[in-house]
Design an enzyme around this catalytic site. Structure first.
Site, mmCIF file in Angstrom:
data_model
loop_
_atom_site.group_PDB
_atom_site.id
_atom_site.type_symbol
_atom_site.label_atom_id
_atom_site.label_comp_id
_atom_site.label_asym_id
_atom_site.label_seq_id
_atom_site.Cartn_x
_atom_site.Cartn_y
_atom_site.Cartn_z
ATOM 1 N N LYS A 59 1.056 -0.830 -0.690
ATOM 2 C CA LYS A 59 0.135 0.061 0.163
ATOM 3 C C LYS A 59 0.918 1.484 0.056
ATOM 4 O O LYS A 59 1.677 1.551 0.791
ATOM 5 C CB LYS A 59 -0.605 -0.462 0.833
ATOM 6 C CG LYS A 59 -2.489 -1.346 0.338
ATOM 7 C CD LYS A 59 -2.704 -0.674 2.331
ATOM 8 C CE LYS A 59 -4.321 -1.306 2.141
ATOM 9 N NZ LYS A 59 -5.138 -1.238 0.753
ATOM 10 N N LYS B 27 -14.300 -7.046 -3.551
ATOM 11 C CA LYS B 27 -14.499 -7.419 -2.738
ATOM 12 C C LYS B 27 -15.832 -7.295 -2.386
ATOM 13 O O LYS B 27 -17.530 -6.255 -2.046
ATOM 14 C CB LYS B 27 -14.030 -6.130 -1.536
ATOM 15 C CG LYS B 27 -12.735 -5.783 -1.836
ATOM 16 C CD LYS B 27 -11.589 -4.952 -1.093
ATOM 17 C CE LYS B 27 -10.330 -4.600 -1.745
ATOM 18 N NZ LYS B 27 -10.033 -3.249 -1.023
#
Length: 346
Positions: free
Chosen positions: A155, A263
């Protein structure tokens, strides 16, 4: 009217072992609502699901979450069917209810009959390196490499860009792209006018893909970036709140990403993810499934769904390496072995 089912709802707060940093902020804890589904005519049988909205990200997170969830559960108790039309804009609630129903029907945490749920095959997963200081990210990256992961996801966007470039340089100085796959997740951090330049710099390190480099709802800008970028771009946050079939198709037709990252808690539950995958497959757009920081009940459900959608021999690493995030997780029969997630049949 006599109830066909009964659902109890228990809120539970989980605490991260380490602060989970993203470009939107840092999570130290998160709350899930656990559903336990039973039926008067089936004593001893139950199904458990997890509703896990992410504050400031989920389209259904809000101050009246518990009340809305209760109303959907009340309807299911009476009717015995999920009202998908009514729950379309409440993906985390839908995913939790779908999970509880699937577990009740299966009679166990093995939601679907797959090689994964029989304990015959593991699902390859990426190692996740959270944002932090340079030294923290370097230490976490080294840890994932030592654990045997052959795909790491970093990230980025919270520290100095040059420092993040140095992290990538360190990986590539030790591992070629054949030995180690690098995925990046920018969480919308790049200014639109700087994004292409940054992607060009990142591309020298043989990066597999980058998720959501710029802010959402800028379809024209994102389409241009997908067209011109030397790095394959994956959409993630862009899919949140896009819940009807026509708009999903329009988004994919206009932006033309290389990948979408699915997701269930954010993108329409199990049914929504299935539709996203079908639409992507029809357009030769790749995909993989990732958990959304659920605890182990939700993580298991995401993994069970991935095994059903992608088949018995999954080769693309999925984003399912989040089972060790919490100090107080729920015990479930899933575990990481080297660089794969495995299910232990009960």
């Amino acid at each position: 009217m006599e109830k066909k089912y009964e659902i109890s709802i228990t809120p539970r707060t989980f605490h991260f072992k380490q602060p989970a940093g993203t470009s939107r902020g840092v999570y130290t804890e998160r709350t899930s609502w656990l559903l336990e589904l039973t039926a008067p005519g089936c004593p001893g049988r139950k199904g458990v699901g997890e509703c896990a909205p992410l504050p400031d990200l989920s389209c259904d997170a809000g101050p009246h979450y518990a009340e809305t969830l209760r109303s959907f559960c009340d309807r299911f108790e009476r009717e015995g069917e999920i009202d998908y039309a009514a729950m379309e804009d409440y993906p985390s609630m839908l995913f939790g209810l779908e999970t509880a129903v699937a577990a009740f029907r299966a009679g166990s945490a093995a939601l679907f009959d797959t090689a994964f749920s029989r304990g015959e095959e593991g699902i390859p997963v990426n190692g996740l390196v959270w944002m932090g200081t340079y030294d923290e990210m370097l230490s976490r990256m080294e840890e994932k490499i030592e654990q045997g992961f052959t795909c790491v996801k970093l990230k980025i966007g919270a520290i100095d860009f040059d420092a993040e470039m140095d992290l990538l340089k360190r990986i590539r100085s030790r591992f070629s792209h054949r030995e180690m796959q690098i995925r990046l997740d920018a969480n919308c951090a790049f200014p639109t006018d700087e994004a292409l330049y940054k992607l060009e710099l990142l591309s020298q390190y043989a990066v597999h893909s980058i998720e959501q480099p710029i802010r959402t709802r800028r379809w024209s800008d994102m389409a241009g970036l997908c067209r011109d970028s030397p790095l394959p771009i994956a959409l993630d946050e862009e899919l949140i709140g896009v819940n009807d079939s026509e708009t999903k198709a329009e988004l994919l037709n206009i932006i033309k990403p290389a990948y979408i990252v699915l997701k269930p808690s954010l993108h329409g539950g199990m049914r929504g993810v299935e539709e996203w995958k079908r639409l992507a497959d029809d357009r030769d757009i790749g995909s993989w499934i990732t958990s959304a920081l659920e605890a182990n009940v939700g993580l298991n459900a995401v993994a069970q769904l991935a095994a059903r959608l992608y088949g018995d021999r999954i080769t693309t690493p999925q984003g399912l390496g989040t089972g060790l995030l919490y100090t107080d997780n729920i015990d479930m029969p899933v575990e990481i072995r080297r660089n794969s997630l495995w299910f232990r049949p009960q």
